[in-house]
Design a protein around this motif. Sequence first.
Motif, PDB file in Angstrom:
ATOM      1  N   TYR A 108       1.040  -1.138  -0.034  1.00 40.55           N
ATOM      2  CA  TYR A 108       0.127   0.065   0.019  1.00 40.55           C
ATOM      3  C   TYR A 108       0.753   1.044  -0.081  1.00 40.55           C
ATOM      4  CZ  TYR A 108      -3.895   3.293   0.800  1.00 40.55           C
ATOM      5  OH  TYR A 108      -4.630   4.118   0.621  1.00 40.55           O
TER       6      TYR A 108
ATOM      7  N   PHE B 196       0.932   4.413   0.872  1.00 42.66           N
ATOM      8  CA  PHE B 196       1.038   5.366   1.806  1.00 42.66           C
ATOM      9  C   PHE B 196       1.623   4.472   2.946  1.00 42.66           C
ATOM     10  CE2 PHE B 196      -2.257   7.384  -0.619  1.00 42.66           C
ATOM     11  CZ  PHE B 196      -1.612   8.522  -0.790  1.00 42.66           C
TER      12      PHE B 196
ATOM     13  N   SER C 102       2.422  14.204   1.982  1.00 45.73           N
ATOM     14  CA  SER C 102       2.193  13.023   1.112  1.00 45.73           C
ATOM     15  C   SER C 102       0.613  12.462   1.493  1.00 45.73           C
ATOM     16  CB  SER C 102       3.066  11.820   1.778  1.00 45.73           C
ATOM     17  OG  SER C 102       3.253  11.483   3.095  1.00 45.73           O
ATOM     18  N   ILE C 103       0.458  11.806   2.702  1.00 48.16           N
ATOM     19  CA  ILE C 103      -0.742  11.260   2.905  1.00 48.16           C
ATOM     20  C   ILE C 103      -1.753  12.595   2.972  1.00 48.16           C
ATOM     21  CG2 ILE C 103      -0.850  11.046   5.152  1.00 48.16           C
ATOM     22  CD1 ILE C 103      -2.471   8.308   4.648  1.00 48.16           C
ATOM     23  N   GLY C 104      -3.038  12.215   2.507  1.00 46.87           N
ATOM     24  CA  GLY C 104      -4.120  13.136   2.617  1.00 46.87           C
ATOM     25  C   GLY C 104      -4.869  13.136   3.887  1.00 46.87           C
TER      26      GLY C 104
ATOM     27  N   LYS D  77     -13.025   3.590   1.975  1.00 43.71           N
ATOM     28  CA  LYS D  77     -12.347   2.390   1.644  1.00 43.71           C
ATOM     29  C   LYS D  77     -12.692   1.221   1.528  1.00 43.71           C
ATOM     30  CE  LYS D  77      -7.083   1.736   2.227  1.00 43.71           C
ATOM     31  NZ  LYS D  77      -5.998   2.140   3.250  1.00 43.71           N
TER      32      LYS D  77
ATOM     33  N   TYR E  89      -6.242   6.989  -7.068  1.00 43.33           N
ATOM     34  CA  TYR E  89      -6.530   6.192  -5.489  1.00 43.33           C
ATOM     35  C   TYR E  89      -6.191   4.542  -5.750  1.00 43.33           C
ATOM     36  CZ  TYR E  89      -8.483   5.405  -0.670  1.00 43.33           C
ATOM     37  OH  TYR E  89      -8.560   5.027   0.552  1.00 43.33           O
TER      38      TYR E  89
ATOM     39  N   ASN F 242      -8.761  12.589  -6.561  1.00 44.42           N
ATOM     40  CA  ASN F 242      -7.649  12.412  -6.131  1.00 44.42           C
ATOM     41  C   ASN F 242      -6.846  11.452  -7.007  1.00 44.42           C
ATOM     42  OD1 ASN F 242      -5.497  11.685  -4.250  1.00 44.42           O
ATOM     43  ND2 ASN F 242      -6.692  10.353  -3.272  1.00 44.42           N
TER      44      ASN F 242
ATOM     45  N   TYR G  87     -14.292  13.952  -1.757  1.00 42.94           N
ATOM     46  CA  TYR G  87     -14.060  15.280  -1.722  1.00 42.94           C
ATOM     47  C   TYR G  87     -15.098  16.417  -1.942  1.00 42.94           C
ATOM     48  CZ  TYR G  87      -9.477  12.899  -0.962  1.00 42.94           C
ATOM     49  OH  TYR G  87      -8.370  12.199  -0.511  1.00 42.94           O
TER      50      TYR G  87
ATOM     51  N   LYS H 286     -12.566  13.570   5.367  1.00 43.08           N
ATOM     52  CA  LYS H 286     -11.820  15.001   4.903  1.00 43.08           C
ATOM     53  C   LYS H 286     -12.907  15.906   5.261  1.00 43.08           C
ATOM     54  CE  LYS H 286      -9.493  11.605   2.740  1.00 43.08           C
ATOM     55  NZ  LYS H 286      -8.073  11.413   2.575  1.00 43.08           N
TER      56      LYS H 286
ATOM     57  N   TYR I 118      -5.145  18.637  -2.840  1.00 43.62           N
ATOM     58  CA  TYR I 118      -3.993  18.048  -3.264  1.00 43.62           C
ATOM     59  C   TYR I 118      -3.570  18.988  -4.457  1.00 43.62           C
ATOM     60  CZ  TYR I 118      -5.524  13.898  -1.056  1.00 43.62           C
ATOM     61  OH  TYR I 118      -5.934  12.856  -0.165  1.00 43.62           O
TER      62      TYR I 118
ATOM     63  N   ARG J 296       2.374  14.494  -6.444  1.00 43.97           N
ATOM     64  CA  ARG J 296       0.984  14.933  -5.580  1.00 43.97           C
ATOM     65  C   ARG J 296       1.422  15.671  -4.046  1.00 43.97           C
ATOM     66  NH1 ARG J 296      -3.634  11.588  -2.610  1.00 43.97           N
ATOM     67  NH2 ARG J 296      -1.857  11.731  -0.831  1.00 43.97           N
TER      68      ARG J 296
END
Length: 387
Positions: free
Chosen positions: A15, A17, A38-40, A104, A128, A176, A207, A238, A328, A366
């Motif tokens: 994975y 991230f 990096s990670i959102g 997810k 993603y 994303n 988002y 988010k 992003y 990104r």
Amino acid sequence: MKVDFADRIGRIPPYLFAEIEKTILEKKRQGGDIISLSIGDPDIFPPPFILDALREEVSNPRNHNYSFSQGEPDFRQAVSSWYEKRFGVEVNPQSEVVALIGSKEGLANVARAFVNPGDRVLVPDPAYPVYANGSTILCDGVPVVMPLLERDGFKPDLDKVNGNGAKMMFLNYPNNPTGATVDKTFLGRVVEFAEENDVTVCYDNAYSEICFDGYRAPSILEVDGAMEVAVEFHSCSKTFSMTGDRIAFAVGNKKLIEGLTAIKSQVDSGPPVYTQRVATKALESYVGDRPPRDVEKAIETYRERRDVFVKSLCSMGFQCDKPKATFYIWLNCKGGSIKFASKLLDVGVVATPGIGFGNYGEGYMRFSLTQPKERIEEACERMAKIL
Ligand code: MLT
């Protein structure tokens, strides 16, 4: 005893991230001052009313039993009312809504309900990573790439996509990693494509609330006929800065919701009742189609960061437009993304190489604007010295 992974594990990369997380930890262990873009994962705290609600709901002894597989009736009702307020769309909380332990999970489980081994699944690239890996490959399906190209505004060219025999399609706008947005006309074309090709659409709208400059992201369910072919995913992660609380929901076609719920009843017991109660309050906090003040403030903060970052990139000689949504920045880095990322790492800035989102992400980076403005400025200063 020799323990072997199932073959499908060998077909997915680690994975993205989780790998980046390891790099950050190692750099920090060496004493580096790391700025992670990096990670959102929002650095902005959840609104105080959410934290109050969490305290109240978690300390209620009645909120610690199993939930219903489909989610608590009150939560599903709140989702239905929110759809009406936010998008003007009517959904039946009994049959067209399911609570998720983060979107997810829902994206992966919906594929388990509908994708047979060998089925073709249309996935955007860059994207993603869950659509191709967690959803498609882990169901022994075959990902079929829909390139998202800069010249097409990072939207798939549906006239060129071969939907023949495809079972399912994943799409995600606001997007994303690219930050691209769409309008209802495009979504109308998606629904038409789905009808023509007998493909179900899994539309990730995580988002939808992080929008700027007057843009408001539509729901695919606003389009006529969408309820026949689509399921849409939303999340509190988010919007309310609740990534770790794992609370989300899917809304749409009855059969798709039924299949997703059937899988969930076999593999999990739904999100905790107290998180569903908090999420109910979160959705009820909308005034008409507008989020509560704290969320508006967070969106304004992301907008300011976007402006600072994009201005700085332009002054470094990059061509970079301001995205109308998401937190992003998708930068054409004019070269290999792994090499670019490692250059940034040398000055303690972590960003995600575009190749991590698929082959069509190569040549891009990104940056996630989930650090305070001062840290973003500091990252820009460090970058300006080496680029
Ligand atoms: C991202 O940074 O793209 C994701 O939101 C992280 C994740 O869901 O794992």
